[in-house]
Design an enzyme around this catalytic site. Sequence first.
Site, PDB file in Angstrom:
ATOM      1  N   ASP A 152      -7.544   0.435  -3.869  1.00  0.00           N
ATOM      2  CA  ASP A 152      -6.742   0.401  -2.642  1.00  0.00           C
ATOM      3  C   ASP A 152      -7.068  -0.834  -1.802  1.00  0.00           C
ATOM      4  O   ASP A 152      -8.193  -1.336  -1.841  1.00  0.00           O
ATOM      5  CB  ASP A 152      -7.025   1.677  -1.837  1.00  0.00           C
ATOM      6  CG  ASP A 152      -5.902   1.998  -0.865  1.00  0.00           C
ATOM      7  OD1 ASP A 152      -4.874   1.284  -0.879  1.00  0.00           O
ATOM      8  OD2 ASP A 152      -6.046   2.949  -0.093  1.00  0.00           O
TER       9      ASP A 152
ATOM     10  N   ASN B  37       4.521   5.710  -6.370  1.00  0.00           N
ATOM     11  CA  ASN B  37       4.705   4.293  -6.022  1.00  0.00           C
ATOM     12  C   ASN B  37       6.132   3.782  -6.254  1.00  0.00           C
ATOM     13  O   ASN B  37       6.508   2.724  -5.749  1.00  0.00           O
ATOM     14  CB  ASN B  37       3.711   3.399  -6.786  1.00  0.00           C
ATOM     15  CG  ASN B  37       2.291   3.462  -6.251  1.00  0.00           C
ATOM     16  OD1 ASN B  37       1.322   3.196  -6.968  1.00  0.00           O
ATOM     17  ND2 ASN B  37       2.133   3.792  -4.975  1.00  0.00           N
TER      18      ASN B  37
HETATM   19  C1  FPP Z   1      -2.962  -0.052  -3.752  1.00  0.00           C
HETATM   20  O1  FPP Z   1      -3.079  -0.994  -2.724  1.00  0.00           O
HETATM   21  C2  FPP Z   1      -2.749  -0.742  -5.019  1.00  0.00           C
HETATM   22  C3  FPP Z   1      -1.706  -0.502  -5.874  1.00  0.00           C
HETATM   23  C4  FPP Z   1      -0.667   0.511  -5.615  1.00  0.00           C
HETATM   24  C5  FPP Z   1      -1.529  -1.305  -7.083  1.00  0.00           C
HETATM   25  C6  FPP Z   1      -2.743  -1.549  -7.939  1.00  0.00           C
HETATM   26  C7  FPP Z   1      -2.425  -2.616  -8.876  1.00  0.00           C
HETATM   27  C8  FPP Z   1      -3.261  -3.614  -9.253  1.00  0.00           C
HETATM   28  C9  FPP Z   1      -4.668  -3.692  -8.835  1.00  0.00           C
HETATM   29  C10 FPP Z   1      -2.816  -4.750 -10.069  1.00  0.00           C
HETATM   30  C11 FPP Z   1      -2.218  -4.542 -11.377  1.00  0.00           C
HETATM   31  C12 FPP Z   1      -2.939  -3.718 -12.355  1.00  0.00           C
HETATM   32  C13 FPP Z   1      -3.072  -4.020 -13.660  1.00  0.00           C
HETATM   33  C14 FPP Z   1      -3.436  -2.970 -14.617  1.00  0.00           C
HETATM   34  C15 FPP Z   1      -2.877  -5.372 -14.188  1.00  0.00           C
HETATM   35  P1  FPP Z   1      -1.999  -0.999  -1.553  1.00  0.00           P
HETATM   36  O2  FPP Z   1      -0.874  -1.889  -1.937  1.00  0.00           O
HETATM   37  O3  FPP Z   1      -1.592   0.405  -1.245  1.00  0.00           O
HETATM   38  O4  FPP Z   1      -2.822  -1.617  -0.383  1.00  0.00           O
HETATM   39  P2  FPP Z   1      -2.651  -1.314   1.186  1.00  0.00           P
HETATM   40  O5  FPP Z   1      -2.975   0.141   1.373  1.00  0.00           O
HETATM   41  O6  FPP Z   1      -3.654  -2.226   1.813  1.00  0.00           O
HETATM   42  O7  FPP Z   1      -1.239  -1.658   1.533  1.00  0.00           O
END
Ligand code: FPP
Length: 251
Positions: A23, A71
């Site tokens: 996250d 998502n």
């Molecule tokens: C949550 O942070 C993160 C995600 C929903 C995506 C995770 C994806 C990756 C780390 C990259 C791709 C993965 C692979 C397997 C190559 P958020 O966007 O909710 O962060 P925030 O809460 O700060 O907005």
Amino acid sequence: MSRKSYTDLDPERIPRHIAVIMDGNGRWASRKGLPRLEGHRRGYKALKNFVINAADFGVKAITAYAFSSENWKRPPEEVKGLMKLIRFAAKAELNYMKKKGVRIITSGRFHELPKELQDQFNQDFDETKNNERIILNIAVNYGGRNEIVDASKKIAEMIAEGKAKADNIDEKLLSSLMYHPELPDPDLLIRTAGEMRVSNFLLWETAYSELFVTETLWPDFSKDDLYEAIKSFQGRTRKFGKVVEESGKQK
Ligand code: FPP
């Protein structure tokens, strides 16, 4: 660059399986005045380092929450960007993962993913299937409740076909019908960016996992942070519902 030598970890008590909720990519980007997708791009690099660092510590499996079944409700541009990034990473890192002994698998409703992503993952599964150093399980289009629903459907089919009876349904049967029953349940669940939620991740498998929440945003998660998480895990007394004396002995 790591600051520590990491020698004080107990090699006998390294978590076998670590689950991670990555996250804070969005917050990382917005604090730097960058687009959210840049945060996800940095998040992918952080995951690559995480897997290799975990393998160096002796961890045998990682399940990383890359895209949840919820998502899809994000803005279409972000969904498209994430799908593209995951496909890019699954292609660009294949040779590296092969060389490093990483076996790639996924958890989630695979058949609902874009066809090109399914094709790339199928190539990754095939070309890494004999790797034994560490398993990287990428949770993509994954929901913990969906996983339990999918297992329930399989049980309903088994009953309809006369292969199971209501009386025989137990935890062992349900466990065997989860997406990857061959993986041990996660010993440790790490969540970054300070959120104290499980967010529909591995609901069945994390029943007795130890939790570690850090304020660090995922793109900044380093080998030192992983060391801190494992160190904290090693300081816990795992009780699994039993009474355990201070010495760690079970009553
Ligand atoms: C949550 O942070 C993160 C995600 C929903 C995506 C995770 C994806 C990756 C780390 C990259 C791709 C993965 C692979 C397997 C190559 P958020 O966007 O909710 O962060 P925030 O809460 O700060 O907005």
